[in-house]
Design a protein around this motif. Sequence first.
Motif, PDB file in Angstrom:
ATOM      1  N   THR A  57      71.978  20.778  -6.178  1.00 34.13           N
ATOM      2  CA  THR A  57      72.083  19.413  -5.658  1.00 34.13           C
ATOM      3  C   THR A  57      71.054  19.103  -4.580  1.00 34.13           C
ATOM      4  OG1 THR A  57      73.781  20.064  -4.048  1.00 34.13           O
ATOM      5  CG2 THR A  57      74.538  19.233  -6.191  1.00 34.13           C
ATOM      6  N   TRP A  58      70.599  20.124  -3.856  1.00 35.21           N
ATOM      7  CA  TRP A  58      69.609  19.849  -2.817  1.00 35.21           C
ATOM      8  C   TRP A  58      68.321  19.329  -3.434  1.00 35.21           C
ATOM      9  CZ3 TRP A  58      70.255  19.079   2.106  1.00 35.21           C
ATOM     10  CH2 TRP A  58      69.123  18.848   2.871  1.00 35.21           C
ATOM     11  N   THR A  59      67.920  19.879  -4.562  1.00 37.92           N
ATOM     12  CA  THR A  59      66.671  19.428  -5.198  1.00 37.92           C
ATOM     13  C   THR A  59      66.800  18.012  -5.733  1.00 37.92           C
ATOM     14  OG1 THR A  59      67.233  20.368  -7.367  1.00 37.92           O
ATOM     15  CG2 THR A  59      66.027  21.787  -5.820  1.00 37.92           C
ATOM     16  N   ARG A  60      68.020  17.559  -5.997  1.00 43.44           N
ATOM     17  CA  ARG A  60      68.257  16.205  -6.511  1.00 43.44           C
ATOM     18  C   ARG A  60      68.492  15.169  -5.430  1.00 43.44           C
ATOM     19  NH1 ARG A  60      68.579  15.563 -12.278  1.00 43.44           N
ATOM     20  NH2 ARG A  60      67.906  17.614 -12.975  1.00 43.44           N
ATOM     21  N   ALA A  61      69.169  15.574  -4.354  1.00 46.07           N
ATOM     22  CA  ALA A  61      69.634  14.560  -3.403  1.00 46.07           C
ATOM     23  C   ALA A  61      69.338  14.884  -1.941  1.00 46.07           C
ATOM     24  CB  ALA A  61      71.141  14.351  -3.585  1.00 46.07           C
ATOM     25  N   GLY A  62      68.731  16.028  -1.675  1.00 49.58           N
ATOM     26  CA  GLY A  62      68.448  16.406  -0.295  1.00 49.58           C
ATOM     27  C   GLY A  62      67.046  16.001   0.127  1.00 49.58           C
ATOM     28  N   THR A  63      66.835  15.917   1.417  1.00 44.74           N
ATOM     29  CA  THR A  63      65.500  15.682   1.958  1.00 44.74           C
ATOM     30  C   THR A  63      65.217  16.759   2.997  1.00 44.74           C
ATOM     31  OG1 THR A  63      66.347  14.150   3.622  1.00 44.74           O
ATOM     32  CG2 THR A  63      65.537  13.190   1.576  1.00 44.74           C
ATOM     33  N   GLY A  64      63.966  17.116   3.127  1.00 48.78           N
ATOM     34  CA  GLY A  64      63.605  18.169   4.062  1.00 48.78           C
ATOM     35  C   GLY A  64      63.784  19.537   3.457  1.00 48.78           C
ATOM     36  N   ASP A  65      63.834  20.550   4.319  1.00 50.29           N
ATOM     37  CA  ASP A  65      63.856  21.929   3.838  1.00 50.29           C
ATOM     38  C   ASP A  65      65.243  22.438   3.454  1.00 50.29           C
ATOM     39  OD1 ASP A  65      65.051  22.466   6.343  1.00 50.29           O
ATOM     40  OD2 ASP A  65      63.099  22.892   7.228  1.00 50.29           O
ATOM     41  N   GLY A  66      66.306  21.831   3.940  1.00 52.59           N
ATOM     42  CA  GLY A  66      67.661  22.261   3.597  1.00 52.59           C
ATOM     43  C   GLY A  66      68.074  23.576   4.228  1.00 52.59           C
ATOM     44  N   TYR A  67      67.374  23.995   5.273  1.00 52.94           N
ATOM     45  CA  TYR A  67      67.687  25.276   5.915  1.00 52.94           C
ATOM     46  C   TYR A  67      69.067  25.232   6.569  1.00 52.94           C
ATOM     47  CZ  TYR A  67      62.716  26.589   5.537  1.00 52.94           C
ATOM     48  OH  TYR A  67      61.460  26.906   5.098  1.00 52.94           O
ATOM     49  N   THR A  68      69.849  26.275   6.317  1.00 49.02           N
ATOM     50  CA  THR A  68      71.199  26.363   6.868  1.00 49.02           C
ATOM     51  C   THR A  68      71.450  27.649   7.647  1.00 49.02           C
ATOM     52  OG1 THR A  68      71.966  27.332   4.789  1.00 49.02           O
ATOM     53  CG2 THR A  68      72.227  24.937   5.048  1.00 49.02           C
ATOM     54  N   HIS A  69      70.488  28.560   7.639  1.00 52.55           N
ATOM     55  CA  HIS A  69      70.717  29.858   8.271  1.00 52.55           C
ATOM     56  C   HIS A  69      69.471  30.357   8.985  1.00 52.55           C
ATOM     57  CE1 HIS A  69      71.362  34.253   8.473  1.00 52.55           C
ATOM     58  NE2 HIS A  69      72.593  33.866   8.741  1.00 52.55           N
ATOM     59  N   PRO A  70      69.638  30.932  10.164  1.00 55.00           N
ATOM     60  CA  PRO A  70      70.859  30.959  10.980  1.00 55.00           C
ATOM     61  C   PRO A  70      71.143  29.592  11.591  1.00 55.00           C
ATOM     62  CG  PRO A  70      69.046  31.938  12.200  1.00 55.00           C
ATOM     63  CD  PRO A  70      68.518  31.613  10.831  1.00 55.00           C
ATOM     64  N   ALA A  71      72.337  29.412  12.079  1.00 54.80           N
ATOM     65  CA  ALA A  71      72.741  28.101  12.610  1.00 54.80           C
ATOM     66  C   ALA A  71      71.866  27.669  13.784  1.00 54.80           C
ATOM     67  CB  ALA A  71      74.209  28.129  13.027  1.00 54.80           C
ATOM     68  N   THR A  72      71.442  28.624  14.582  1.00 57.39           N
ATOM     69  CA  THR A  72      70.546  28.317  15.696  1.00 57.39           C
ATOM     70  C   THR A  72      69.116  28.558  15.234  1.00 57.39           C
ATOM     71  OG1 THR A  72      72.235  29.054  17.243  1.00 57.39           O
ATOM     72  CG2 THR A  72      69.998  28.857  18.086  1.00 57.39           C
ATOM     73  N   GLY A  73      68.350  27.501  15.075  1.00 60.05           N
ATOM     74  CA  GLY A  73      66.971  27.633  14.616  1.00 60.05           C
ATOM     75  C   GLY A  73      66.875  28.083  13.172  1.00 60.05           C
TER      76      GLY A  73
END
Length: 115
Positions: A57-73
């Motif tokens: 779904t990120w490739t279809r509806a997300g914008t930007g890099d989609g980074y989720t890990h680690p939560a800090t930076g």
Amino acid sequence: MFNTHLQHNDANERLEQVRAIQPLVVQREEPVVLTGDLNARPDAPEIHALSETLTDTWTRAGTGDGYTHPATGPTARIDYVFTSAGVQAKVAAVGTSDASDHLPLFVDLLVGRRG
């Protein structure tokens, strides 16, 4: 809806885990949503294997890099929402939180009928 967490093992073991999951989600008649911490970046073989039959779904509806890990930076996209036919991602976004070592991934889905 299915939720999974692929282990922090090597890529071959994660690929075996994906191959075990695929029949459970692909052969269903109803629409499928597969979410989870897959511990693999988008170019990994296990993600390519899931993308053969499901939509990231990120490739279809997300914008930007989609980074989720680690939560800090965050520097990696390893959390995913995959969907089958009959499910359309309208919007995907990474949220903020200090509740985990991952940032939350939010996806607005429109669920219809499969095929």
